[in-house]
Design an enzyme around this catalytic site. Structure first.
Site, short mmCIF file in Angstrom:
data_model
loop_
_atom_site.label_atom_id
_atom_site.label_comp_id
_atom_site.label_asym_id
_atom_site.label_seq_id
_atom_site.Cartn_x
_atom_site.Cartn_y
_atom_site.Cartn_z
N HIS A 359 -2.14 -78.21 13.08
CA HIS A 359 -3.50 -78.58 12.31
C HIS A 359 -3.11 -79.62 11.68
O HIS A 359 -1.87 -80.08 11.35
CB HIS A 359 -3.97 -77.64 11.30
N CYS A 402 -5.39 -82.65 14.79
CA CYS A 402 -6.60 -83.26 14.50
C CYS A 402 -6.40 -84.44 13.28
O CYS A 402 -5.39 -84.08 12.57
CB CYS A 402 -7.85 -82.32 13.92
#
Length: 532
Positions: A359, A402
């Site tokens: 992430h 991301c």
């Protein structure tokens, strides 16, 4: 049902193959030189073999037969297009988006068609010393193929061909001149689009570029010659690559080869034509960090193991020793990087590759303890000052994470598949200050997405970016393509993808301070997908 569909799909291709003559097959093979390794093309004798290779490498499948349609269109077999659901107008309307045959290959094919019998005989006579001794009669395609095999003809080497065409037929020479002028025009246009008056010099010697794609504009051009993007908000001062933008455009340059030759007067001022040494006994190490399970509110990254396994297979195939670290906290990641920073193994290595699957948010990635690490910090472990054994050697970083929570809007819709998409976003929070990449040479950073946006991961098939990266490495390394060309193709591939509702799009963002071309040696073994 699937087996029946597969049988019907292959039957259509078999019917098309049956409708092509020997000359058509040679034309087909010539146009496929951008898609199939030359050595394999040489031994193919039928269109069926060509189609089989394209299918096995997922260039063609039941859902997407456009490459076949394009090839039929270019060899003037329009009558066969309905076999796969196309007509002339449909192909023409999609060529600018989905075309796979390069401008260079198109130009050569047109030349081969326009050779008169007398002109071809004259060209063969003039080039006799460069052609196979026993072959006195040749087709236009055979002539051009022979020149390519001897490295006397390429996209950047048209001198000999142009000289011969000038002597044989001024009309043929005009085609080459038109192609060259088109390339120059694209280059000038690229420069105008990506280096506005607000450009400022980077500490690296490059120029800064603007953000080329904003939210709501995700349509991507299809040729590797298209404009280069830029990167600042991810990690700072680097050179960027591809027709993809984004993160803010500063301190980057479209053509890295120019940026270093402007201000340096030593031997490295001529490096634009050089390549990094990649033929040593040890290619180097690929450090693979795969974070799937996290503490706190960050969700599980289902499907990440698929990416990790494919990266391991591909980089082992390329000759790297792969070290995989699963589910590492921020502290553990730092510890591993510190260990590798001081490793003596880099002395005999050609290259470092580091892949991070996690992430993330703007300019940072998460450890499994939900603590952020700036990408700048990760890369700084391996600067020439901090890791002298890697000085002047290429250092490649690929980040699947991301870089925000915004969703890029789609231009085209596709609602035919099941939705199994997740995102690699942070759970919440405001953007953090933007770090910057160390002002050092020989780095390449491949980001899965531009700053501020989500990247997508299929829970059963892996992430769009990593799967495209692995596929393009397998396809293009055997063709001798350099890493920047490969990443441009990755950009193109990912830009075409969308979720089932057509609402989610993704645009990767490569950036680099490379000073030479980086070309992986062609492995002796076939790509992993072709291995039994």
């Amino acid at each position: 049902m699937y087996e029946a569909d597969s049988l019907q799909f292959r039957q259509k291709l078999l019917n098309i193959a049956g409708g092509l003559g020997k000359g058509d097959v040679e034309d087909l093979k010539f146009l496929c030189k951008d898609l199939i390794p030359f050595g394999k093309l040489e031994v193919m004798t039928s269109a069926r073999e060509v189609f089989e290779f394209l299918i096995s490498n997922d260039v063609v499948n039941q859902e997407d037969t456009f490459v076949i349609a394009e090839l039929l269109y270019r060899i003037h077999q329009i009558c066969l297009l309905p076999q796969i659901g196309y007509n002339k107008e449909m192909v023409q309307g999609n060529l600018h988006l989905k075309g796979q045959v390069s401008e260079f290959r198109q130009m050569l094919y047109e030349l081969s068609e326009d050779f008169t019998e007398d002109g071809l005989t004259s060209a063969v006579f003039l080039l006799k010393d460069h052609l196979p001794k026993r072959q006195s009669r040749m087709s236009g395609i055979e002539l051009l193929t022979a020149l390519e095999k001897k490295d006397l003809l390429s996209e950047n080497n048209l001198t000999l061909l142009e000289d011969v065409c000038k002597k044989v037929s001024p009309d043929l020479q005009k085609k080459i001149i038109t192609y060259k002028l088109k390339r120059v025009s694209l280059s000038v246009q690229e420069s105008k689009e990506t280096v506005p008056s607000s450009v400022r010099r980077s500490p690296l010697g490059g120029a800064s570029l603007p953000t080329a794609i904003q939210e709501g504009s995700t349509q991507c051009t299809t040729k590797s010659s298209d404009s280069y993007g830029s990167l600042r908000q991810h990690t700072g001062h680097v050179h960027s690559l591809g027709s993809n933008p984004g993160v803010k455009a500063e301190d980057s340059v479209g053509h890295s080869e120019q940026s270093f030759s402007l201000g340096e007067q030593d031997d490295e001022s001529k490096i634009a034509t050089k390549k990094y040494k990649m033929d040593g006994l040890r290619k180097g190490y690929c450090l693979l960090f795969n974070n799937e399970n996290f503490e706190g509110p960050l969700g599980q990254r289902k499907g990440s193991q698929i990416d990790a396994k494919e990266l391991e297979r591909v980089f082992k195939w390329l000759g790297f020793e792969v070290e995989t670290y699963d589910n590492q906290t921020s502290t553990e990641i730092h510890q591993h990087l510190q260990k590798w920073q001081s490793s003596e193994d880099w002395k005999d290595s050609d290259c470092l590759v580091c892949c991070i699957l996690s992430h993330g948010k703007s300019g940072e990635i998460y450890g499994t303890d939900a603590q952020l690490i700036p990408i700048r910090t990760i890369m700084s472990y391996f600067t020439a000052k901090q890791c002298p054994l890697l000085a002047r050697k290429p250092k490649l970083f690929f980040i699947q994470a991301c870089q925000g929570e915004k969703t890029q809007k789609a231009v085209f819709l596709d609602v035919d598949t099941d939705d199994h998409l997740g995102s690699d976003a942070q759970s919440a929070g405001l953007p953090s200050p933007q770090p910057s990449i160390p002002e050092e040479a020989d780095f390449l950073l491949g980001m899965a997405t531009v700053d501020g946006y989500l990247s997508y991961r299929h829970t059963r098939e892996g992430t769009w970016y990593i799967q495209a990266l692995c596929t393009k490495l397998k396809q293009l390394v055997p063709r001798g393509e350099d890493i920047l060309s490969i990443l441009t193709e990755v950009n193109k591939d990912v830009s075409y993808r969308a979720d089932p509702q057509g609402e989610k799009k993704q645009m990767p963002q490569p950036a680099f301070t490379l000073r030479k071309k980086l070309i992986f040696p062609v492995p002796k073994d076939p790509p992993p997908s072709q291995q039994p």
